[in-house]
Design a protein around this motif. Structure first.
Motif, PDB file in Angstrom:
ATOM      1  N   CYS A   1       0.854  -1.185   0.000  1.00 26.58           N
ATOM      2  CA  CYS A   1       0.000   0.000   0.000  1.00 26.58           C
ATOM      3  C   CYS A   1       0.893   1.239   0.000  1.00 26.58           C
ATOM      4  O   CYS A   1       2.068   1.167   0.340  1.00 26.58           O
ATOM      5  CB  CYS A   1      -0.875  -0.044   1.247  1.00 26.58           C
TER       6      CYS A   1
ATOM      7  N   CYS B   1      -4.315  -0.764   1.520  1.00 29.87           N
ATOM      8  CA  CYS B   1      -4.555  -1.722   2.605  1.00 29.87           C
ATOM      9  C   CYS B   1      -5.937  -1.482   3.226  1.00 29.87           C
ATOM     10  O   CYS B   1      -6.508  -2.373   3.829  1.00 29.87           O
ATOM     11  CB  CYS B   1      -3.446  -1.643   3.636  1.00 29.87           C
TER      12      CYS B   1
ATOM     13  N   CYS C   1      -6.631   4.557   3.594  1.00 27.72           N
ATOM     14  CA  CYS C   1      -5.471   4.838   2.747  1.00 27.72           C
ATOM     15  C   CYS C   1      -5.931   5.273   1.356  1.00 27.72           C
ATOM     16  O   CYS C   1      -5.333   6.143   0.748  1.00 27.72           O
ATOM     17  CB  CYS C   1      -4.578   3.616   2.637  1.00 27.72           C
TER      18      CYS C   1
HETATM   19 ZN   LIG Z   1      -2.241   1.648   3.655  1.00 27.31          ZN
END
Ligand SMILES: [Zn+2]
Length: 411
Positions: A361, A402, A406
């Motif tokens: 991520c 993730c 995010c």
């Molecule tokens: Zn993340």
């Protein structure tokens, strides 16, 4: 007759019980065999080095007590002398060393005082041994199949010979810095290539690596190559796929993947923190992985690709995200969180593979099965000073997140 070699003089027999200072460090030397110019009946060995150009002269007749040649095939032997009580521990090219010892043996003939071969007069002038560091093979006729490459080779080029396999002799060249095998028909490389301690430049362009099975890319996962490789050229290899090991080459500055059949790149390619010159032109790429945003390049060339996002533009939630993570995923995350140096010798092989295939991520968190996918348009000029493009600099990126948090943060 002259042998260019490395010699360690062990004088410890002269004063048994003395400390190790009686053993000299190995020195690049020349060992000559012949008749003394001032005393032509006497044959001798003359050992010279840059530190001692005058050299030491050893009598040969009735003075060599033994020759230890058990490791002659590895280019090692020891000559034990009576007066002075020195052991000459010699390392040289195996073939040259064998013929040198043969001449010494022939010079005596069995039980005959007369030599079986004519021994020339010794030339006592010191010749600095020429160290060959560059070696280039330009035709099959001059390929050193029998004698091998000089061990001192640092730059080796074997270009346009249509060779079908990798020559394992190369794996013995510990000083090799650059290797050019372009324009051959090589399909796979041995795993030991990744352990060559000094290899920094590797050109494999115009081979057939696209036909190699995934397991024959393990050389890219070698400890030495991950740390040292600066330039890698895999252009024109009909590659449709690249191994995730590629993202672990921490010293890599120049990467050429042009003129292949790549439709995607490894998703960890953004971790090439030293990369400055990235060439991807003439492939079948429709998107780049989201982590390319981490790169800081001088030049990127992506011309000759299609770059059309397949399907939708937006966010797709992987259905797995709502599930409870399985034990493999928890184990993998634990390994990463505790920053363990992992490998097949410390954790199960399946877990190593799982970790190697991890996606990341934007926040740096590893994502495995449970993640969000999203496609976003990105201006390549944000990561490279010079972009070579055949269309709009905004290209689609395939991003992984993730969590929802995010995604909102980075989108
Ligand atoms: Zn993340």
């Amino acid at each position: 007759m002259r042998l260019v070699c490395t010699v360690k003089v062990d004088a410890s027999r002269m004063c048994p019980g003395a400390n190790r200072s009686t053993v000299q460090r190995p020195r690049a030397s020349t060992l000559s065999f012949g008749r003394r110019p001032d005393h032509k009946d006497e044959m001798c060995l003359l050992l010279q080095s840059a530190q001692d150009t005058k050299g030491i002269r050893y009598k040969v007749v009735d003075n060599i007590t033994q020759i230890f040649a058990k490791f002659i095939n590895e280019g090692k032997c020891t000559i034990r002398l009576k007066e002075p009580a020195h052991d000459l521990i010699i390392q040289a090219d195996a073939l040259l060393l064998k013929s040198f010892l043969r001449v010494i043996k022939l010079a005596f003939g069995k039980n005959s005082p007369e030599p079986a071969v004519k021994v020339p007069v010794l030339n006592e002038k010191y010749f600095r041994p020429k160290v060959q560091t560059k070696y280039s093979v330009t035709s099959n006729a001059e390929y050193p199949t029998l004698q091998g490459f000089p061990r001192t080779t640092q730059h080796l080029s074997i270009v346009d010979l249509q060779r079908k396999s990798f020559d394992r002799q190369i794996l013995r060249l510990n000083q090799l810095r650059s290797l050019d095998l372009s324009k051959n028909c090589i399909r796979s490389l041995p795993v030991e290539l990744g352990s060559l301690p000094n290899l920094a430049e590797l050109c494999l362009a115009e081979n057939q690596l696209g036909k190699s099975p995934p397991k024959s890319w393990a050389w890219l996962n070698g400890d030495a190559i991950k740390k040292n490789l600066i330039t890698l050229d895999l252009g024109r290899n009909e590659l449709t796929w690249l191994p995730p090991y590629l993202g672990k080459l921490t010293a890599l500055r120049t990467l050429s993947l042009n003129n292949n059949l790549l439709s995607s790149l490894p998703l960890n390619i953004g971790f090439l923190s030293s990369l400055r010159f990235f060439s991807l032109h003439e492939n079948l790429l429709d998107m780049l992985p989201g982590c390319v945003r981490r790169l800081r390049l001088e030049t990127i060339n992506v011309s000759g690709n299609t770059f059309k996002p397949q399907g939708f533009e937006g966010c797709e939630i992987d259905p797995n995200i709502l599930e409870v993570p399985d034990l493999v995923e928890i184990a993998a995350k634990t390994v990463l969180r505790s920053r363990l140096r992992y490998g097949p010798e410390t954790i199960p092989r399946g877990l190593v593979k799982y970790l190697d295939e991890a996606l990341y991520c934007e926040c740096g968190e590893a994502c495995f099965k449970y993640r969000l996918r999203s496609i976003m348009m990105f201006d390549l000029r944000a990561i490279a000073e010079k972009c070579v493009l055949s269309m709009d600099p905004r290209i689609p990126l395939r991003c992984i997140f993730c969590s929802e948090r995010c995604r909102y943060r980075w989108h």
